[in-house]
Design a protein around this motif. Structure first.
Motif, PDB file in Angstrom:
ATOM      1  N   CYS A 193     -11.779  11.770  -6.456  1.00 44.60           N
ATOM      2  CA  CYS A 193     -11.888  10.826  -7.579  1.00 44.60           C
ATOM      3  C   CYS A 193     -13.063   9.871  -7.457  1.00 44.60           C
ATOM      4  CB  CYS A 193     -10.590  10.034  -7.721  1.00 44.60           C
ATOM      5  SG  CYS A 193      -9.140  11.083  -7.967  1.00 44.60           S
ATOM      6  N   GLY A 194     -13.652   9.792  -6.270  1.00 44.90           N
ATOM      7  CA  GLY A 194     -14.796   8.909  -6.097  1.00 44.90           C
ATOM      8  C   GLY A 194     -14.442   7.438  -6.066  1.00 44.90           C
ATOM      9  N   VAL A 195     -13.158   7.112  -5.892  1.00 46.04           N
ATOM     10  CA  VAL A 195     -12.760   5.705  -5.838  1.00 46.04           C
ATOM     11  C   VAL A 195     -13.143   5.118  -4.487  1.00 46.04           C
ATOM     12  CG1 VAL A 195     -10.846   6.114  -7.430  1.00 46.04           C
ATOM     13  CG2 VAL A 195     -10.446   6.182  -4.969  1.00 46.04           C
ATOM     14  N   VAL A 196     -13.149   3.809  -4.429  1.00 48.30           N
ATOM     15  CA  VAL A 196     -13.495   3.092  -3.204  1.00 48.30           C
ATOM     16  C   VAL A 196     -12.251   2.365  -2.708  1.00 48.30           C
ATOM     17  CG1 VAL A 196     -14.927   1.299  -2.172  1.00 48.30           C
ATOM     18  CG2 VAL A 196     -15.878   2.799  -3.947  1.00 48.30           C
ATOM     19  N   ILE A 197     -11.825   2.691  -1.491  1.00 42.15           N
ATOM     20  CA  ILE A 197     -10.685   2.019  -0.881  1.00 42.15           C
ATOM     21  C   ILE A 197     -11.204   0.856  -0.044  1.00 42.15           C
ATOM     22  CG2 ILE A 197      -8.707   2.225   0.664  1.00 42.15           C
ATOM     23  CD1 ILE A 197      -8.315   3.859  -1.804  1.00 42.15           C
ATOM     24  N   SER A 198     -10.677  -0.340  -0.308  1.00 42.31           N
ATOM     25  CA  SER A 198     -11.024  -1.519   0.483  1.00 42.31           C
ATOM     26  C   SER A 198      -9.790  -1.924   1.283  1.00 42.31           C
ATOM     27  CB  SER A 198     -11.486  -2.663  -0.421  1.00 42.31           C
ATOM     28  OG  SER A 198     -12.666  -2.313  -1.108  1.00 42.31           O
ATOM     29  N   PRO A 199      -9.647  -1.383   2.516  1.00 39.59           N
ATOM     30  CA  PRO A 199      -8.419  -1.590   3.283  1.00 39.59           C
ATOM     31  C   PRO A 199      -8.473  -2.834   4.159  1.00 39.59           C
ATOM     32  CG  PRO A 199      -9.789  -0.011   4.405  1.00 39.59           C
ATOM     33  CD  PRO A 199     -10.569  -0.455   3.186  1.00 39.59           C
ATOM     34  N   GLU A 200      -7.301  -3.371   4.452  1.00 38.21           N
ATOM     35  CA  GLU A 200      -7.180  -4.493   5.386  1.00 38.21           C
ATOM     36  C   GLU A 200      -5.877  -4.342   6.164  1.00 38.21           C
ATOM     37  OE1 GLU A 200      -7.038  -9.398   5.493  1.00 38.21           O
ATOM     38  OE2 GLU A 200      -7.368  -8.331   3.602  1.00 38.21           O
ATOM     39  N   SER A 201      -5.960  -4.500   7.481  1.00 37.83           N
ATOM     40  CA  SER A 201      -4.800  -4.361   8.346  1.00 37.83           C
ATOM     41  C   SER A 201      -4.391  -5.717   8.897  1.00 37.83           C
ATOM     42  CB  SER A 201      -5.118  -3.400   9.499  1.00 37.83           C
ATOM     43  OG  SER A 201      -4.086  -3.406  10.461  1.00 37.83           O
ATOM     44  N   THR A 202      -3.090  -6.014   8.832  1.00 36.98           N
ATOM     45  CA  THR A 202      -2.569  -7.241   9.421  1.00 36.98           C
ATOM     46  C   THR A 202      -1.090  -7.081   9.694  1.00 36.98           C
ATOM     47  OG1 THR A 202      -2.229  -9.619   9.130  1.00 36.98           O
ATOM     48  CG2 THR A 202      -2.127  -8.270   7.156  1.00 36.98           C
ATOM     49  N   ARG A 203      -0.610  -7.722  10.760  1.00 36.45           N
ATOM     50  CA  ARG A 203       0.824  -7.748  11.045  1.00 36.45           C
ATOM     51  C   ARG A 203       1.462  -8.992  10.444  1.00 36.45           C
ATOM     52  NH1 ARG A 203       2.788  -2.861  13.053  1.00 36.45           N
ATOM     53  NH2 ARG A 203       1.267  -1.965  14.489  1.00 36.45           N
ATOM     54  N   ASP A 204       0.661  -9.858   9.893  1.00 39.71           N
ATOM     55  CA  ASP A 204       1.126 -11.156   9.414  1.00 39.71           C
ATOM     56  C   ASP A 204       1.504 -11.073   7.941  1.00 39.71           C
ATOM     57  OD1 ASP A 204       1.649 -13.788   8.893  1.00 39.71           O
ATOM     58  OD2 ASP A 204      -0.370 -14.517   9.341  1.00 39.71           O
ATOM     59  N   GLN A 205       2.804 -11.113   7.657  1.00 40.66           N
ATOM     60  CA  GLN A 205       3.231 -11.079   6.261  1.00 40.66           C
ATOM     61  C   GLN A 205       2.757 -12.310   5.500  1.00 40.66           C
ATOM     62  OE1 GLN A 205       7.493 -10.727   5.475  1.00 40.66           O
ATOM     63  NE2 GLN A 205       7.128 -11.523   3.422  1.00 40.66           N
ATOM     64  N   GLY A 206       2.488 -13.399   6.245  1.00 42.32           N
ATOM     65  CA  GLY A 206       2.016 -14.620   5.604  1.00 42.32           C
ATOM     66  C   GLY A 206       0.742 -14.407   4.818  1.00 42.32           C
ATOM     67  N   ILE A 207      -0.094 -13.478   5.260  1.00 38.94           N
ATOM     68  CA  ILE A 207      -1.329 -13.186   4.526  1.00 38.94           C
ATOM     69  C   ILE A 207      -1.002 -12.591   3.167  1.00 38.94           C
ATOM     70  CG2 ILE A 207      -3.381 -11.721   4.500  1.00 38.94           C
ATOM     71  CD1 ILE A 207      -3.608 -12.122   7.495  1.00 38.94           C
ATOM     72  N   LEU A 208      -0.030 -11.676   3.151  1.00 38.51           N
ATOM     73  CA  LEU A 208       0.394 -11.096   1.876  1.00 38.51           C
ATOM     74  C   LEU A 208       0.993 -12.170   0.985  1.00 38.51           C
ATOM     75  CD1 LEU A 208       0.890  -8.638   0.056  1.00 38.51           C
ATOM     76  CD2 LEU A 208       3.023  -8.236   1.312  1.00 38.51           C
ATOM     77  N   ASP A 209       1.833 -13.027   1.541  1.00 43.46           N
ATOM     78  CA  ASP A 209       2.452 -14.104   0.762  1.00 43.46           C
ATOM     79  C   ASP A 209       1.393 -15.025   0.162  1.00 43.46           C
ATOM     80  OD1 ASP A 209       4.959 -13.155   1.408  1.00 43.46           O
ATOM     81  OD2 ASP A 209       5.210 -14.487   3.119  1.00 43.46           O
ATOM     82  N   THR A 210       0.409 -15.386   0.988  1.00 40.34           N
ATOM     83  CA  THR A 210      -0.642 -16.298   0.518  1.00 40.34           C
ATOM     84  C   THR A 210      -1.435 -15.689  -0.626  1.00 40.34           C
ATOM     85  OG1 THR A 210      -0.843 -17.306   2.712  1.00 40.34           O
ATOM     86  CG2 THR A 210      -2.709 -17.570   1.213  1.00 40.34           C
ATOM     87  N   ARG A 211      -1.779 -14.412  -0.504  1.00 38.38           N
ATOM     88  CA  ARG A 211      -2.553 -13.748  -1.560  1.00 38.38           C
ATOM     89  C   ARG A 211      -1.762 -13.718  -2.872  1.00 38.38           C
ATOM     90  NH1 ARG A 211      -5.848  -9.888   1.478  1.00 38.38           N
ATOM     91  NH2 ARG A 211      -6.879 -11.232   3.026  1.00 38.38           N
ATOM     92  N   ILE A 212      -0.479 -13.424  -2.746  1.00 38.93           N
ATOM     93  CA  ILE A 212       0.347 -13.323  -3.953  1.00 38.93           C
ATOM     94  C   ILE A 212       0.518 -14.689  -4.604  1.00 38.93           C
ATOM     95  CG2 ILE A 212       2.695 -12.840  -4.761  1.00 38.93           C
ATOM     96  CD1 ILE A 212       2.758 -10.514  -2.780  1.00 38.93           C
ATOM     97  N   GLN A 213       0.764 -15.709  -3.786  1.00 45.82           N
ATOM     98  CA  GLN A 213       0.929 -17.061  -4.324  1.00 45.82           C
ATOM     99  C   GLN A 213      -0.347 -17.576  -4.968  1.00 45.82           C
ATOM    100  OE1 GLN A 213       2.367 -19.284  -0.951  1.00 45.82           O
ATOM    101  NE2 GLN A 213       4.289 -18.120  -0.851  1.00 45.82           N
ATOM    102  N   ALA A 214      -1.492 -17.114  -4.466  1.00 49.04           N
ATOM    103  CA  ALA A 214      -2.777 -17.529  -5.034  1.00 49.04           C
ATOM    104  C   ALA A 214      -3.142 -16.733  -6.277  1.00 49.04           C
ATOM    105  CB  ALA A 214      -3.873 -17.395  -3.984  1.00 49.04           C
ATOM    106  N   GLY A 215      -2.321 -15.753  -6.627  1.00 51.14           N
ATOM    107  CA  GLY A 215      -2.603 -14.936  -7.800  1.00 51.14           C
ATOM    108  C   GLY A 215      -3.623 -13.853  -7.552  1.00 51.14           C
ATOM    109  N   THR A 216      -3.895 -13.548  -6.282  1.00 52.83           N
ATOM    110  CA  THR A 216      -4.868 -12.506  -5.938  1.00 52.83           C
ATOM    111  C   THR A 216      -4.242 -11.490  -4.982  1.00 52.83           C
ATOM    112  OG1 THR A 216      -5.707 -13.889  -4.132  1.00 52.83           O
ATOM    113  CG2 THR A 216      -6.856 -14.020  -6.273  1.00 52.83           C
ATOM    114  N   PRO A 217      -3.159 -10.868  -5.380  1.00 51.37           N
ATOM    115  CA  PRO A 217      -2.531  -9.886  -4.496  1.00 51.37           C
ATOM    116  C   PRO A 217      -3.405  -8.651  -4.366  1.00 51.37           C
ATOM    117  CG  PRO A 217      -1.558  -9.747  -6.657  1.00 51.37           C
ATOM    118  CD  PRO A 217      -2.484 -10.943  -6.692  1.00 51.37           C
ATOM    119  N   PRO A 218      -3.221  -7.877  -3.301  1.00 49.50           N
ATOM    120  CA  PRO A 218      -3.932  -6.593  -3.214  1.00 49.50           C
ATOM    121  C   PRO A 218      -3.411  -5.660  -4.298  1.00 49.50           C
ATOM    122  CG  PRO A 218      -2.243  -6.727  -1.531  1.00 49.50           C
ATOM    123  CD  PRO A 218      -2.293  -8.080  -2.177  1.00 49.50           C
TER     124      PRO A 218
END
Length: 481
Positions: free
Chosen positions: A121-146
């Motif tokens: 498909c030619g798409v671009v994957i921008s991956p990020e690895s973390t064990r910290d769920q807080g990063i996911l929570d912060t992104r979602i609360q900021a309105g910028t979830p992955p």
């Protein structure tokens, strides 16, 4: 005469110039050659070998030729790079941001699974690895979830209002048993795609040792209990079980896993899910019965390596090895699928099916296990195409080929690792799948459960322990309200 001589001299000069120009004509032709050099680039010959390399990973070997020919014919359109991958409305260059907990070899496996989709498909994957769920929570609360997160089942409920239902993204739901769809659904909406699973309801043993002592693999729970008694009374045999569960701050988790599998035998999956949602209190008599069955084996040196002391002090990985060392100290160990890695790390020459193997806990009404879930916070075309890829036959076969544990997708059938293939078959034929009780109940219940089983094996009063756990369970779940 002089005038004529000058005239002929002029003619000779012109003729000489013309001859020189004619001699230089090939040089001028060479300067026009670059279009011929660029022509193969327009036909994209570089991509054709890539298709040939990727294609066998997507389809059975006998079908590899046809997609390769199709890819050659349609190379200019960038299609069929990875078999039956449908890119939908996704466009080359579309980006998918992605967050997950895997790293190292596991991360490499995931990206390898996604590569055919990226190539097609030619798409671009921008991956990020973390064990910290807080990063996911912060992104979602900021309105910028992955765009995509691979996380735990608890996050499906936590973020239910923000996750895009899989049915809106074109998921191939027919490729998943109903119990997976139910586990991944919140308020009737299927939000989480199970992508990676491990099963715990299995018992590892050595076929060679069983044969040497004249034992057979039990097919019912009654036969297992009878086998345990036979081994315990056989003075020439090692003890039946290796049940060590030391694990630092999580000491006891293999014991609570064992008890939950006993509940799957004696009560079934609905009972287990009732404990998880709080409608069945943890001090129910059936729970006490399961603890007593476990305790009879885990606290007695006739049934497990070094008795209660060994259960408390032997590390869970070491407990696995006690079954396969020479000579063995035990005949069986109940442990998750990861046990194979532990065995081969220590004993790399052992052969699956001969030196080590497993069988499902007999009469268990379903399987206990863990799973990783894919959830989408975006409905853009590239995300929809990725969901469709992973839930399709192409994605399932790629997952199995890479061998990133077990895919819940029923079309993942081409595992190269024989032990992984056998576990996948067990999962595919399961009537139910239940998550770990301690992982599923919030409010610190899991830690309390570990402490409770440790106290019980140490000689603590069972009813007091279960009453305490039931109180924590009720507070965390609202008593099933």
């Amino acid at each position: 005469m002089l005038k004529n001589r000058k005239w002929w001299l002029l003619i000779a000069t012109v003729m000489t110039f013309l001859l020189i120009m004619t001699a230089c004509a090939p040089a001028n032709t060479a300067t026009e050659a670059p279009p011929a050099v660029e022509e193969p680039v327009e036909e994209e010959p570089v991509e054709e070998p890539t298709v040939e390399e990727e294609e066998p990973t997507e389809e059975p070997t006998e079908e590899a030729e046809e997609p390769t020919e199709e890819a050659t014919e349609e190379a200019d359109e960038g299609e069929a790079v990875a078999g039956e991958i449908n890119c939908g409305e996704a466009q080359p260059g579309d980006e998918i941001t992605m967050l997950y907990q895997w790293s190292g070899v596991e991360e490499e496996m995931l990206l390898s699974i996604l590569q055919p989709f990226v190539d097609a498909c030619g798409v671009v994957i921008s991956p990020e690895s973390t064990r910290d769920q807080g990063i996911l929570d912060t992104r979602i609360q900021a309105g910028t979830p992955p765009d995509i997160a691979f996380w735990n089942v608890a996050q499906l409920e936590q973020y239910a209002d923000l996750i895009v239902p899989l049915t809106e993204l074109g998921v191939f739901e027919e490729n998943y048993p109903e119990f997976w769809r139910e586990l991944g659904s919140i308020n009737g909406q299927w939000l989480g795609l199970p992508v990676k699973a491990d099963i715990k309801t299995i018992i590892w043993y050595s076929p060679l040792n069983f044969e040497a002592f004249g034992y057979e693999v039990p097919t019912t729970w009654a036969e297992l209990e009878e086998l345990v008694e036979t081994i315990a009374q056989d003075e020439a045999s090692p003890v039946p079980w290796s049940m060590g569960f030391e694990s630092e701050g999580a000491t006891g988790w293999t014991g609570t896993d064992f008890i939950q599998d006993i509940l799957l035998v004696t009560q079934g999956p609905e009972f287990v899910m009732g404990i998880i949602d709080g409608t069945i209190p943890y001090n129910d008599p059936a729970v006490a019965e399961a603890w007593e069955i476990y305790g009879r084996w885990a606290r007695d040196a006739a049934y497990t390596v070094e008795g209660a002391e060994g259960t408390l002090a032997i590390g869970f990985n070491d407990a696995i090895l006690r079954v396969f060392q020479d000579p063995p100290e035990a005949m069986m160990v109940k442990q998750s699928g990861f046990a194979q890695g532990t065995i081969l790390d220590q004993f790399p020459d052992l052969v699956y099916g001969e030196d080590y193997a497993f069988f499902g806990v007999p009469d268990a009404q379903g399987l206990q296990g863990g799973a990783d879930w894919m959830m989408a916070f975006s409905n853009k075309p590239a995300v929809a195409a990725l969901i469709q890829y992973l839930s399709s036959e192409a994605g399932a076969q790629r997952w199995a080929e890479v061998g990133f544990d077990i895919s819940p997708n029923l079309l993942a059938t081409n595992y190269e690792n024989e032990a992984l293939a056998d576990r996948a078959e067990l999962l595919a034929n399961a009537s139910a799948f239940v998550p770990d009780i301690g992982d599923s109940i919030p409010g610190g219940f899991g830690t309390a459960e570990f402490q409770g089983i440790t106290e019980y094996v140490s000689g603590g009063d069972l009813q007091t322990i279960l009453d305490n756990l039931a109180a924590i369970q009720a507070e965390a779940t609202g008593g099933g309200e």
